[in-house]
Design a protein around this motif. Structure first.
Motif, PDB file in Angstrom:
ATOM      1  N   ALA A 171      16.784 -19.916 -31.095  1.00  0.00           N
ATOM      2  CA  ALA A 171      16.492 -20.988 -30.144  1.00  0.00           C
ATOM      3  C   ALA A 171      17.773 -21.730 -29.758  1.00  0.00           C
ATOM      4  O   ALA A 171      17.956 -22.108 -28.582  1.00  0.00           O
ATOM      5  CB  ALA A 171      15.466 -21.954 -30.734  1.00  0.00           C
ATOM      6  N   TYR A 172      18.663 -21.951 -30.717  1.00  0.00           N
ATOM      7  CA  TYR A 172      19.940 -22.579 -30.392  1.00  0.00           C
ATOM      8  C   TYR A 172      20.758 -21.686 -29.462  1.00  0.00           C
ATOM      9  O   TYR A 172      21.442 -22.180 -28.532  1.00  0.00           O
ATOM     10  CB  TYR A 172      20.735 -22.858 -31.673  1.00  0.00           C
ATOM     11  CG  TYR A 172      20.421 -24.196 -32.299  1.00  0.00           C
ATOM     12  CD1 TYR A 172      20.949 -25.377 -31.768  1.00  0.00           C
ATOM     13  CD2 TYR A 172      19.614 -24.290 -33.422  1.00  0.00           C
ATOM     14  CE1 TYR A 172      20.672 -26.615 -32.346  1.00  0.00           C
ATOM     15  CE2 TYR A 172      19.330 -25.516 -34.013  1.00  0.00           C
ATOM     16  CZ  TYR A 172      19.859 -26.678 -33.468  1.00  0.00           C
ATOM     17  OH  TYR A 172      19.578 -27.900 -34.040  1.00  0.00           O
ATOM     18  N   ALA A 173      20.732 -20.378 -29.693  1.00  0.00           N
ATOM     19  CA  ALA A 173      21.458 -19.461 -28.813  1.00  0.00           C
ATOM     20  C   ALA A 173      20.888 -19.490 -27.397  1.00  0.00           C
ATOM     21  O   ALA A 173      21.644 -19.445 -26.409  1.00  0.00           O
ATOM     22  CB  ALA A 173      21.397 -18.042 -29.384  1.00  0.00           C
ATOM     23  N   GLN A 174      19.558 -19.582 -27.293  1.00  0.00           N
ATOM     24  CA  GLN A 174      18.948 -19.687 -25.971  1.00  0.00           C
ATOM     25  C   GLN A 174      19.355 -20.987 -25.282  1.00  0.00           C
ATOM     26  O   GLN A 174      19.580 -21.021 -24.062  1.00  0.00           O
ATOM     27  CB  GLN A 174      17.419 -19.608 -26.095  1.00  0.00           C
ATOM     28  CG  GLN A 174      16.888 -18.248 -26.509  1.00  0.00           C
ATOM     29  CD  GLN A 174      16.955 -17.230 -25.378  1.00  0.00           C
ATOM     30  OE1 GLN A 174      17.345 -17.532 -24.255  1.00  0.00           O
ATOM     31  NE2 GLN A 174      16.576 -15.989 -25.677  1.00  0.00           N
ATOM     32  N   ARG A 175      19.485 -22.060 -26.045  1.00  0.00           N
ATOM     33  CA  ARG A 175      19.907 -23.328 -25.440  1.00  0.00           C
ATOM     34  C   ARG A 175      21.364 -23.247 -24.975  1.00  0.00           C
ATOM     35  O   ARG A 175      21.711 -23.772 -23.915  1.00  0.00           O
ATOM     36  CB  ARG A 175      19.736 -24.472 -26.427  1.00  0.00           C
ATOM     37  CG  ARG A 175      19.950 -25.839 -25.780  1.00  0.00           C
ATOM     38  CD  ARG A 175      19.704 -26.973 -26.731  1.00  0.00           C
ATOM     39  NE  ARG A 175      20.747 -27.076 -27.755  1.00  0.00           N
ATOM     40  CZ  ARG A 175      20.798 -28.049 -28.663  1.00  0.00           C
ATOM     41  NH1 ARG A 175      19.835 -28.975 -28.685  1.00  0.00           N
ATOM     42  NH2 ARG A 175      21.767 -28.092 -29.542  1.00  0.00           N
ATOM     43  N   ASP A 176      22.191 -22.585 -25.768  1.00  0.00           N
ATOM     44  CA  ASP A 176      23.587 -22.399 -25.340  1.00  0.00           C
ATOM     45  C   ASP A 176      23.648 -21.639 -24.024  1.00  0.00           C
ATOM     46  O   ASP A 176      24.432 -21.993 -23.121  1.00  0.00           O
ATOM     47  CB  ASP A 176      24.366 -21.628 -26.415  1.00  0.00           C
ATOM     48  CG  ASP A 176      24.595 -22.452 -27.669  1.00  0.00           C
ATOM     49  OD1 ASP A 176      24.440 -23.682 -27.599  1.00  0.00           O
ATOM     50  OD2 ASP A 176      24.927 -21.843 -28.710  1.00  0.00           O
ATOM     51  N   LEU A 177      22.834 -20.611 -23.910  1.00  0.00           N
ATOM     52  CA  LEU A 177      22.814 -19.829 -22.683  1.00  0.00           C
ATOM     53  C   LEU A 177      22.333 -20.671 -21.507  1.00  0.00           C
ATOM     54  O   LEU A 177      22.901 -20.607 -20.398  1.00  0.00           O
ATOM     55  CB  LEU A 177      21.922 -18.603 -22.865  1.00  0.00           C
ATOM     56  CG  LEU A 177      21.727 -17.713 -21.634  1.00  0.00           C
ATOM     57  CD1 LEU A 177      23.065 -17.184 -21.121  1.00  0.00           C
ATOM     58  CD2 LEU A 177      20.769 -16.567 -21.959  1.00  0.00           C
ATOM     59  N   ALA A 178      21.284 -21.477 -21.744  1.00  0.00           N
ATOM     60  CA  ALA A 178      20.762 -22.322 -20.659  1.00  0.00           C
ATOM     61  C   ALA A 178      21.798 -23.362 -20.240  1.00  0.00           C
ATOM     62  O   ALA A 178      21.951 -23.656 -19.033  1.00  0.00           O
ATOM     63  CB  ALA A 178      19.472 -23.001 -21.118  1.00  0.00           C
ATOM     64  N   GLN A 179      22.528 -23.931 -21.191  1.00  0.00           N
ATOM     65  CA  GLN A 179      23.558 -24.921 -20.848  1.00  0.00           C
ATOM     66  C   GLN A 179      24.713 -24.275 -20.087  1.00  0.00           C
ATOM     67  O   GLN A 179      25.249 -24.864 -19.142  1.00  0.00           O
ATOM     68  CB  GLN A 179      24.060 -25.589 -22.132  1.00  0.00           C
ATOM     69  CG  GLN A 179      23.033 -26.512 -22.770  1.00  0.00           C
ATOM     70  CD  GLN A 179      23.478 -27.040 -24.124  1.00  0.00           C
ATOM     71  OE1 GLN A 179      24.363 -26.457 -24.769  1.00  0.00           O
ATOM     72  NE2 GLN A 179      22.874 -28.138 -24.575  1.00  0.00           N
ATOM     73  N   ALA A 180      25.101 -23.073 -20.506  1.00  0.00           N
ATOM     74  CA  ALA A 180      26.166 -22.372 -19.778  1.00  0.00           C
ATOM     75  C   ALA A 180      25.719 -22.023 -18.362  1.00  0.00           C
ATOM     76  O   ALA A 180      26.509 -22.101 -17.407  1.00  0.00           O
ATOM     77  CB  ALA A 180      26.564 -21.109 -20.544  1.00  0.00           C
ATOM     78  N   THR A 181      24.447 -21.648 -18.236  1.00  0.00           N
ATOM     79  CA  THR A 181      23.917 -21.334 -16.909  1.00  0.00           C
ATOM     80  C   THR A 181      23.915 -22.573 -16.016  1.00  0.00           C
ATOM     81  O   THR A 181      24.260 -22.511 -14.821  1.00  0.00           O
ATOM     82  CB  THR A 181      22.489 -20.774 -17.033  1.00  0.00           C
ATOM     83  OG1 THR A 181      22.514 -19.592 -17.842  1.00  0.00           O
ATOM     84  CG2 THR A 181      21.915 -20.438 -15.673  1.00  0.00           C
ATOM     85  N   LEU A 182      23.542 -23.725 -16.605  1.00  0.00           N
ATOM     86  CA  LEU A 182      23.546 -24.967 -15.837  1.00  0.00           C
ATOM     87  C   LEU A 182      24.954 -25.320 -15.372  1.00  0.00           C
ATOM     88  O   LEU A 182      25.160 -25.711 -14.205  1.00  0.00           O
ATOM     89  CB  LEU A 182      22.968 -26.096 -16.680  1.00  0.00           C
ATOM     90  CG  LEU A 182      22.964 -27.493 -16.039  1.00  0.00           C
ATOM     91  CD1 LEU A 182      22.121 -27.504 -14.766  1.00  0.00           C
ATOM     92  CD2 LEU A 182      22.466 -28.538 -17.034  1.00  0.00           C
ATOM     93  N   ALA A 183      25.924 -25.167 -16.275  1.00  0.00           N
ATOM     94  CA  ALA A 183      27.311 -25.465 -15.893  1.00  0.00           C
ATOM     95  C   ALA A 183      27.786 -24.534 -14.778  1.00  0.00           C
ATOM     96  O   ALA A 183      28.479 -24.969 -13.830  1.00  0.00           O
ATOM     97  CB  ALA A 183      28.219 -25.344 -17.114  1.00  0.00           C
ATOM     98  N   GLN A 184      27.432 -23.265 -14.868  1.00  0.00           N
ATOM     99  CA  GLN A 184      27.832 -22.310 -13.837  1.00  0.00           C
ATOM    100  C   GLN A 184      27.182 -22.640 -12.496  1.00  0.00           C
ATOM    101  O   GLN A 184      27.824 -22.562 -11.436  1.00  0.00           O
ATOM    102  CB  GLN A 184      27.450 -20.904 -14.276  1.00  0.00           C
ATOM    103  CG  GLN A 184      27.870 -19.819 -13.306  1.00  0.00           C
ATOM    104  CD  GLN A 184      29.383 -19.764 -13.118  1.00  0.00           C
ATOM    105  OE1 GLN A 184      30.143 -19.831 -14.094  1.00  0.00           O
ATOM    106  NE2 GLN A 184      29.828 -19.674 -11.866  1.00  0.00           N
ATOM    107  N   ARG A 185      25.916 -23.041 -12.548  1.00  0.00           N
ATOM    108  CA  ARG A 185      25.231 -23.374 -11.290  1.00  0.00           C
ATOM    109  C   ARG A 185      25.769 -24.670 -10.689  1.00  0.00           C
ATOM    110  O   ARG A 185      25.778 -24.833  -9.466  1.00  0.00           O
ATOM    111  CB  ARG A 185      23.731 -23.475 -11.528  1.00  0.00           C
ATOM    112  CG  ARG A 185      23.101 -22.110 -11.802  1.00  0.00           C
ATOM    113  CD  ARG A 185      21.615 -22.183 -12.017  1.00  0.00           C
ATOM    114  NE  ARG A 185      21.065 -20.836 -12.241  1.00  0.00           N
ATOM    115  CZ  ARG A 185      19.785 -20.582 -12.483  1.00  0.00           C
ATOM    116  NH1 ARG A 185      18.906 -21.590 -12.520  1.00  0.00           N
ATOM    117  NH2 ARG A 185      19.387 -19.340 -12.668  1.00  0.00           N
ATOM    118  N   GLN A 186      26.199 -25.587 -11.524  1.00  0.00           N
ATOM    119  CA  GLN A 186      26.827 -26.806 -11.003  1.00  0.00           C
ATOM    120  C   GLN A 186      28.144 -26.461 -10.306  1.00  0.00           C
ATOM    121  O   GLN A 186      28.469 -27.029  -9.246  1.00  0.00           O
ATOM    122  CB  GLN A 186      27.065 -27.794 -12.155  1.00  0.00           C
ATOM    123  CG  GLN A 186      25.789 -28.438 -12.676  1.00  0.00           C
ATOM    124  CD  GLN A 186      26.035 -29.299 -13.904  1.00  0.00           C
ATOM    125  OE1 GLN A 186      27.037 -29.105 -14.616  1.00  0.00           O
ATOM    126  NE2 GLN A 186      25.128 -30.231 -14.170  1.00  0.00           N
TER     127      GLN A 186
END
Length: 498
Positions: free
Chosen positions: A202-217
């Motif tokens: 679950a922590y790894a999935q959150r890391d991926l979601a945060q990286a995706t958010l940063a990339q989309r920003q």
């Protein structure tokens, strides 16, 4: 119908006839059991094929059995503390411990039948004797106090082994309850570690979601500059802005999963919900190479708590049959008593008030309407069911080991394909971004390439979590480090056939 014969002052001829009577009834008891027998037989683990292609490509080692504290192989101090708290404070374990104490108490009760029984009684009764009863005058019609102090002893001669078999059955069930406790501990530890692995994922999935958010920003800022330069329209800008809430939603979902799994871990520890707030991110060591014990499947029957417990139940069921068979034969017991009896209290403690008695007794089953045969058939059927349960447990244990190996083997192939797909999707995404910056591609192409990268990254995370779970399942399938005591293992090597 049961005949009881007590020998006190028997003539010599009657004492000679008594053994002949017992012998005749013994032969009659054997004849009444004719036609009753068990049907099930315990299978041979060596006959279960689990080699060749089933274990192909897996390293075999004598030292490959899990150790008792197998969870320490993950190298996470927080996990070690959690397991320690769970083993010390989980109510489900205390229930299993209470069942073990109950089984041991039943064995103690059964063991009392092998020892002489001594009882003391003291009675003082004030009563009026009937004028027309069996008591003659002058006591008849009067009120008297009857005092009685006695000390009695009895001992059953266990010629047919009935009591010994009952004790052995109770001890076997206590052994089964003891192994059930080990099985409960294994279930608890594997459940906690499994939840901990899910927490790491679950922590790894959150890391991926945060990286995706940063990339989309970052992509949104690029789109804004392109719109300002009139290279893109408001449509692309709206699409870039809409991608941000979707990434934030994935972060929220991951946070929810982290909180829920933390609460599950706290419950497995036997702690309240607030304990989940102190759980930090897992720090798991990399998994090592898979190795299997070289003595599969024969040694597996002594390493799996559920299989060992079932074997003890087979032993207990076999002794139950011996008890049921012994009930067809005479029961022989020795009884004696000594005490004082007196009307009133005068001279109660004198030698004239003493009473003595010796009463050997034989109880002979003659006709019971089929009750003993039905009881024996019932225990034989229970034995058959228990044996087949053991055979099924052994077969399932071997299949569980092979199932994990099959899944791990194919997962390795999937992971190689996923790694290659991730490399290619990242390359395609980088090309799409470069073309977008140069004005040669649309934002939809960037989103499409990004979606492929995101899907492959999620697949990699899921595969890594699956690999750890399969290795955990393999530890559980191999018994989780359980080793029966040497004395218990020696007891299980004897035949369980009644």
């Amino acid at each position: 119908m049961t005949a009881s014969v007590r020998f006190k002052f028997f003539p010599a001829r009657a004492r000679l006839l008594a053994p002949l009577l017992a012998t005749g009834l013994f032969v009659s008891g054997c004849a009444s059991m004719a036609g009753l027998h068990t049907h099930a037989r315990m299978g041979d683990p060596q006959a279960i094929a689990a080699s060749g292609r089933s274990l192909a490509g897996v390293a075999l080692s004598e030292a490959a059995w899990p150790r008792r504290d197998w969870w320490r192989d993950y190298g996470d101090a927080q996990l070690d503390r959690m397991v320690g708290r769970a083993l010390a404070g989980q109510p489900r374990l205390r229930i299993a411990e209470a069942r073990l104490r109950a089984a041991e108490a039943v064995a103690d009760v059964a063991g009392a039948s092998l020892e002489p029984q001594v009882n003391a009684s003291l009675r003082s009764t004030r009563e009026r004797f009937s004028e027309h009863g069996t008591v003659p005058p002058p006591i008849a019609g009067s009120w008297q106090t009857v005092n009685d102090v006695s000390l009695g002893a009895s001992y059953e001669l266990d010629f047919w082994g009935k009591n010994h078999a009952a004790v052995e059955a109770a001890l076997d069930r206590a052994h089964a309850a003891q192994v059930d406790l080990q099985a409960a501990r294994l279930m608890l530890t594997t459940s906690l570690v499994r939840a901990y692995l899910r927490l790491d994922a679950a922590y790894a999935q959150r890391d991926l979601a945060q990286a995706t958010l940063a990339q989309r920003q970052h992509t949104l800022e690029l789109t804004r500059r392109r719109v300002a330069a009139q290279l893109d329209s408001s449509l692309e800008l709206t699409q870039a802005e809409a991608a941000l809430p979707a990434a934030s939603e994935q972060i929220s979902a991951a946070n929810e999963a982290i909180a829920r799994i933390g609460n599950q871990i706290a419950a497995l520890e036997g702690q309240g919900p607030d304990a989940s707030l102190a759980i930090s991110r897992p720090r798991l060591a990399p998994v090592g190479q898979i190795a299997l014990p070289a003595d599969l499947p024969i040694a597996l029957v002594g390493r799996r708590p559920d299989v060992v417990a079932q074997r003890w139940r087979v032993e207990a069921a076999g002794h139950d049959i011996k008890v049921a068979k012994a009930r067809f034969y005479p029961d022989i017991s020795l009884n004696a008593f000594v005490g004082l009896q007196r009307l009133g209290f005068a001279d109660f403690l004198s030698a004239g008030s003493r009473v003595l008695g010796v009463a050997p007794a034989i109880s002979l089953p003659i006709f019971d309407g089929g009750r003993l045969r039905g009881n024996l058939a019932l225990h034989q059927a229970a034995y058959d069911a228990t044996v087949e349960g053991y055979n099924a447990a052994v077969l399932a244990a071997v299949h569980e080991v092979v199932d994990q190996l099959v899944s791990l083997r194919w997962l390795d192939e999937r992971q190689r394909e996923e790694a290659q797909a991730l490399v290619l999707s990242r390359h395609a995404y980088a090309l799409a971004q470069a073309r977008y910056r140069a004005g040669l591609a649309s934002y939809l192409q960037v989103l499409s390439a990004e979606g492929q990268v995101l899907a492959q990254q999620q697949a990699v995370i899921a595969s890594q979590a699956r690999q750890r779970e399969l290795r955990l399942n393999l530890v559980q399938a191999l018994g989780g480090g359980y080793e029966p005591a040497a004395t218990a293992q020696a007891s299980l090597t004897r035949s369980a056939t009644p």
